[in-house]
Write an enzyme that holds these catalytic residues in place. Structure first.
Site, PDB file in Angstrom:
ATOM      1  N   GLU A  80      -2.204 132.626 -29.325  1.00 39.97           N
ATOM      2  CA  GLU A  80      -3.562 132.197 -29.648  1.00 39.97           C
ATOM      3  C   GLU A  80      -4.370 132.139 -28.345  1.00 39.97           C
ATOM      4  OE1 GLU A  80      -5.694 128.451 -31.967  1.00 39.97           O
ATOM      5  OE2 GLU A  80      -3.835 128.108 -30.875  1.00 39.97           O
ATOM      6  N   LYS A 179      -8.062 130.869 -39.052  1.00 37.60           N
ATOM      7  CA  LYS A 179      -7.409 129.570 -38.891  1.00 37.60           C
ATOM      8  C   LYS A 179      -8.127 128.496 -39.699  1.00 37.60           C
ATOM      9  CE  LYS A 179      -5.888 126.392 -35.192  1.00 37.60           C
ATOM     10  NZ  LYS A 179      -5.929 126.167 -33.735  1.00 37.60           N
ATOM     11  N   CYS A 212      -1.094 127.748 -34.700  1.00 36.00           N
ATOM     12  CA  CYS A 212      -1.074 126.494 -33.954  1.00 36.00           C
ATOM     13  C   CYS A 212      -1.101 125.243 -34.830  1.00 36.00           C
ATOM     14  CB  CYS A 212      -2.207 126.499 -32.921  1.00 36.00           C
ATOM     15  SG  CYS A 212      -1.911 125.388 -31.511  1.00 36.00           S
TER      16      CYS A 212
END
Length: 500
Positions: A80, A179, A212
């Protein structure tokens, strides 16, 4: 002389059989990247300057991708923020964004770069995949224009998304994921309106992808595994390590084990923000991992994985996490319990005062049981058994149930729960269990020096986390990290439990 038709058919058939056999396993790669960061600025740079920085990072990533392909890797995951870093506002990241189309458009940017708006980053990533015949997973920024007909449209007329892209070995865009669970500092990006669980099929199983902070929540992470039955998860991350439970290598390997999937985690490398820790994890433990707080070096990791881990002989049986813990009474009274903070959460602790024994500590509905034997206790080291059953509300809100054996920072019990990286005390055995209200429990064993313990522990189907052999290194923590997703939206109990 040309081969006869039957010979040719036989050769093609043999190749097909070989490919089918080969797809029982595959070679995975992840690259931990020391990102070249842009200069801090309040004003947006020019698109040319933005692309120049991104190309510097992609030069490094391309070297890793070539090396991975030479080592036979079928897929590589990069981190990321790996292409441009993270020092941005909404305005200053804009020159780094591209419009990323829906993969349904069936597009190979490498061979057809002008089909859509200019997309030099997608073109280059696509060519890296195509030229090296490898799946490439990368993280970049997507921009989508909107107008006042959309009541949610931001005032600057565009949505900006933290986005993972996947290109197949021909360079075709096969997956795009926005995300959903943004970390608090990601004000440069928008949340997608709905969480989307993104999957794609490969010759070596069904793959899912998220990013994440997503790993701590039910959507899309748990949905991908529990409902969509992916075999392997791809995980670009910029993960800041938090001891004792949330270091990257520790938690990501535990998630792979708890969920029964392969997990390919690529972290950024930036030690001043405690960012390090990448790995290739199978349900039975880490195949390879990297944790390095001493230097600023990136690292390529390559390892073989089973394509269909649920079908492998090593696949874990279904675990009833409370079976053992709810069948035994309290091992010990609670007259020596005390409280302490771990990452802003108020735990109930009890000290391991003897070289071996059985202990119980409870908080609310969670009782944690520990059986242990210490090989040689160091006089200057204290260990405790801890329990937490409650809502975590700092840097995100999520409900936890945690049972943990951990080393305190010093012999002062007030330091129990503070971050510790090293230990000298070795255990001969441990067995940890808890009366969990959730089926989502992630087993962690962390040795001194932030080292994992692959092959040295297992989870029994009655919910006990036990040492298989005598642990080879001193223990920092042994933890059952439970997530009770249904309780994430409860109001916080304002008062921690009182202790005499």
């Amino acid at each position: 002389m040309l081969p006869s038709q039957p010979l040719l058919h036989a050769a093609v058939f043999a190749l097909t059989v070989l490919q089918a056999l080969a797809s029982d396993t595959f070679i995975a790669a992840v690259y931990e990247h020391a990102v070249i960061l842009p200069d801090a600025t309040d004003k947006p740079v020019s698109p040319d300057d933005a692309l120049a920085l991104m190309n510097k990072n992609m030069d490094v990533l391309e070297g890793a991708i070539k090396e991975a392909a030479q080592q036979g890797a079928n897929i590589i995951v990069t981190p990321e923020d790996g292409i441009y870093g993270w020092r941005f506002t909404r305005e200053t990241i804009y020159p780094y964004l591209e419009d990323i189309p829906d993969p349904a458009v069936n597009w190979i940017p490498c061979t057809d770069p002008t089909r859509f708006a200019p997309a030099p980053v997608q073109e280059r990533l696509s060519c890296m995949a195509r030229n090296n015949s490898i799946y490439v997973v990368a993280n970049m920024g997507d921009k989508k224009p909107c107008n006042s007909s959309d009541p949610c449209c931001p005032s600057d007329g565009r949505y900006q998304y933290n986005t993972n892209v996947v290109f197949d070995p021909e360079g075709k865009l096969v997956a795009r994921y926005h995300k959903y669970n943004l970390f608090m500092s990601e004000t440069q990006f928008n949340y997608p309106k709905e969480p989307k669980a993104i999957t794609f099929e490969t010759p070596f199983g069904k793959f899912g992808i998220f990013t994440c902070f997503d790993i701590l929540f039910r959507e899309p992470a748990v949905v991908l595994v529990s409902e969509l039955q992916v075999d392997t998860v791809l995980f670009p991350t910029a993960w800041m390590n938090v001891l004792p439970f949330l270091t990257a290598v520790e938690f990501h390997s535990a998630w792979a084990m708890g969920m029964g999937v392969n997990f390919l985690a690529a972290n950024t490398h930036y030690t001043s923000m405690s960012m390090t820790g990448s790995g290739i994890y199978a349900p039975d433990g880490a195949r390879t991992y990297y944790y390095n707080m001493k230097t600023e070096d990136g690292r390529l990791l390559v390892a073989e994985l089973d394509s269909y881990p649920r079908l492998s002989p090593a696949s874990l049986p279904a675990v009833n996490w409370t079976s053992y813990a709810s069948s035994v009474g309290r091992f010990s009274p609670n007259d020596h319990d005390f409280g302490g903070l771990i990452f802003h959460d108020w735990f109930t602790f009890t000290e391991l005062t003897k070289p071996e024994g059985n202990l119980t500590v409870c908080q609310k509905d969670l009782c944690c049981h520990l059986s242990y034997k210490i090989a040689g206790k160091q006089e200057d080291e204290v260990y405790v058994l801890g329990a937490f059953d409650g809502l975590h509300v700092v840097e995100g809100q999520y409900y936890l149930q945690i049972c943990t054996l951990l080393k305190c920072k010093s012999t002062d019990l007030k330091t129990c729960g503070q971050p510790v990286e090293t230990a000298q005390t070795k255990f001969e055995m441990f067995s940890l269990s808890g009366t969990f209200g959730t089926n989502y429990v992630f087993p962690e064993v962390l040795y001194s020096g932030v080292q994992l313990a692959p092959g040295e522990f297992e989870v029994l189907n009655d919910g006990r986390l036990i040492s298989k052999t005598r642990p080879t290194k001193p223990v920092v923590t042994v933890t059952l990290f439970g997530r009770w997703y249904e309780k994430d939206h409860l109001k916080q109990n304002p008062q921690p439990p009182a202790f005499p």
